[in-house]
Every structure is written in structure tokens, then in C-alpha cells.
Design a protein around this motif. Structure first.
Motif, PDB file in Angstrom:
ATOM      1  N   PRO A   3      -1.610  25.391 -15.514  1.00 19.90           N
ATOM      2  CA  PRO A   3      -0.782  25.067 -16.676  1.00 19.90           C
ATOM      3  C   PRO A   3       0.304  24.025 -16.391  1.00 19.90           C
ATOM      4  O   PRO A   3       1.035  23.618 -17.282  1.00 19.90           O
ATOM      5  N   GLY A   4       0.411  23.551 -15.163  1.00 22.59           N
ATOM      6  CA  GLY A   4       1.396  22.523 -14.810  1.00 22.59           C
ATOM      7  C   GLY A   4       0.995  21.830 -13.519  1.00 22.59           C
ATOM      8  O   GLY A   4       0.153  22.327 -12.763  1.00 22.59           O
ATOM      9  N   ILE A   5       1.590  20.701 -13.252  1.00 24.38           N
ATOM     10  CA  ILE A   5       1.203  19.885 -12.098  1.00 24.38           C
ATOM     11  C   ILE A   5       1.314  20.644 -10.777  1.00 24.38           C
ATOM     12  O   ILE A   5       0.421  20.595  -9.956  1.00 24.38           O
ATOM     13  N   ASP A   6       2.394  21.340 -10.562  1.00 19.29           N
ATOM     14  CA  ASP A   6       2.606  22.031  -9.287  1.00 19.29           C
ATOM     15  C   ASP A   6       2.409  23.542  -9.383  1.00 19.29           C
ATOM     16  O   ASP A   6       2.885  24.274  -8.518  1.00 19.29           O
ATOM     17  N   LEU A   7       1.717  24.005 -10.400  1.00 16.37           N
ATOM     18  CA  LEU A   7       1.528  25.440 -10.576  1.00 16.37           C
ATOM     19  C   LEU A   7       0.144  25.858 -10.089  1.00 16.37           C
ATOM     20  O   LEU A   7      -0.810  25.084 -10.126  1.00 16.37           O
ATOM     21  N   ALA A   8       0.035  27.104  -9.632  1.00 15.20           N
ATOM     22  CA  ALA A   8      -1.239  27.634  -9.156  1.00 15.20           C
ATOM     23  C   ALA A   8      -2.226  27.773 -10.311  1.00 15.20           C
ATOM     24  O   ALA A   8      -1.843  27.932 -11.466  1.00 15.20           O
ATOM     25  N   CYS A   9      -3.500  27.716  -9.965  1.00 17.28           N
ATOM     26  CA  CYS A   9      -4.542  27.880 -10.988  1.00 17.28           C
ATOM     27  C   CYS A   9      -4.581  29.325 -11.474  1.00 17.28           C
ATOM     28  O   CYS A   9      -4.339  30.261 -10.714  1.00 17.28           O
ATOM     29  N   VAL A  10      -4.888  29.468 -12.746  1.00 24.39           N
ATOM     30  CA  VAL A  10      -5.020  30.785 -13.375  1.00 24.39           C
ATOM     31  C   VAL A  10      -6.272  30.768 -14.246  1.00 24.39           C
ATOM     32  O   VAL A  10      -6.807  29.704 -14.567  1.00 24.39           O
ATOM     33  N   ALA A  11      -6.733  31.952 -14.636  1.00 30.00           N
ATOM     34  CA  ALA A  11      -7.897  32.047 -15.517  1.00 30.00           C
ATOM     35  C   ALA A  11      -7.540  31.521 -16.901  1.00 30.00           C
ATOM     36  O   ALA A  11      -6.402  31.654 -17.359  1.00 30.00           O
TER      37      ALA A  11
END
Length: 93
Positions: A3-11
Motif C-alpha cells: 500500500p506504499g513505497i516503503d511498506l511491506a506487502c500485504v494480501a
């Protein structure tokens, strides 16, 4: 997806999918399909079921109705004197 450039991937949210890694958005499945269990693809509704809404789930046609082809968006009523086959793929007398 992320959901953001430096955020971890989520389902992806329910009803959405993303087949490619590293993306910042999810895609909505069209009517006549539903999201795979791992949310990486859209799967066509099987014969005997339909989905009218983008992002929705395929549901088995109700009694008296059929969906003769995959990816159906609506179930079709059987004519008077006919009933759905066991798989709800055709009307039979």
C-alpha cells in the motif's frame, strides 16, 4: 501488493487480486469471475453458477435456474415443464 513505497506487502482485500509482485494496487475481478483463494488471479465462475457483481463471489444457481457456460453473470430460468440438470448446466424435461 504494497500500500506504499516503503511498506511491506500485504494480501489484497477480499474481491481483489494482484498477479504480479511489488505492485502498489490490486485489481478487481469482473462479473462472471471470482478471486482465487491466494488472491493472485481471477477464476471464471464454473458452469451452474454465476456472479453479477465485479469483485463478488460465484454462487450456485437457485432451484429452477441454470448457468450453461463458464463465466456466467446471471442464471437463466428453465421453461415451464423443465428442470435444471444436476450440475445446473442445462434444462431437461
Amino acid at each position: 501488493y504494497s500500500p506504499g513505497i516503503d511498506l511491506a506487502c500485504v494480501a489484497c482485500p477480499l474481491g481483489q487480486h494482484q498477479p504480479a509482485a511489488g505492485q502498489m494496487s490490486c485489481l478487481t475481478c469482473p462479473a462472471g469471475a471470482q478471486v482465487s483463494s491466494n488472491r493472485t488471479a481471477c477464476l471464471p465462475c464454473p458452469v451452474g453458477s454465476a456472479n453479477e457483481l465485479p469483485g463478488g463471489n460465484c454462487t450456485i444457481c437457485p432451484p429452477g435456474f441454470i448457468a450453461p457456460a463458464p463465466s456466467s453473470t446471471t442464471c437463466l430460468g428453465c421453461p415451464a415443464g423443465n428442470q435444471p440438470s444436476p450440475l445446473r448446466s442445462a434444462c431437461v424435461s
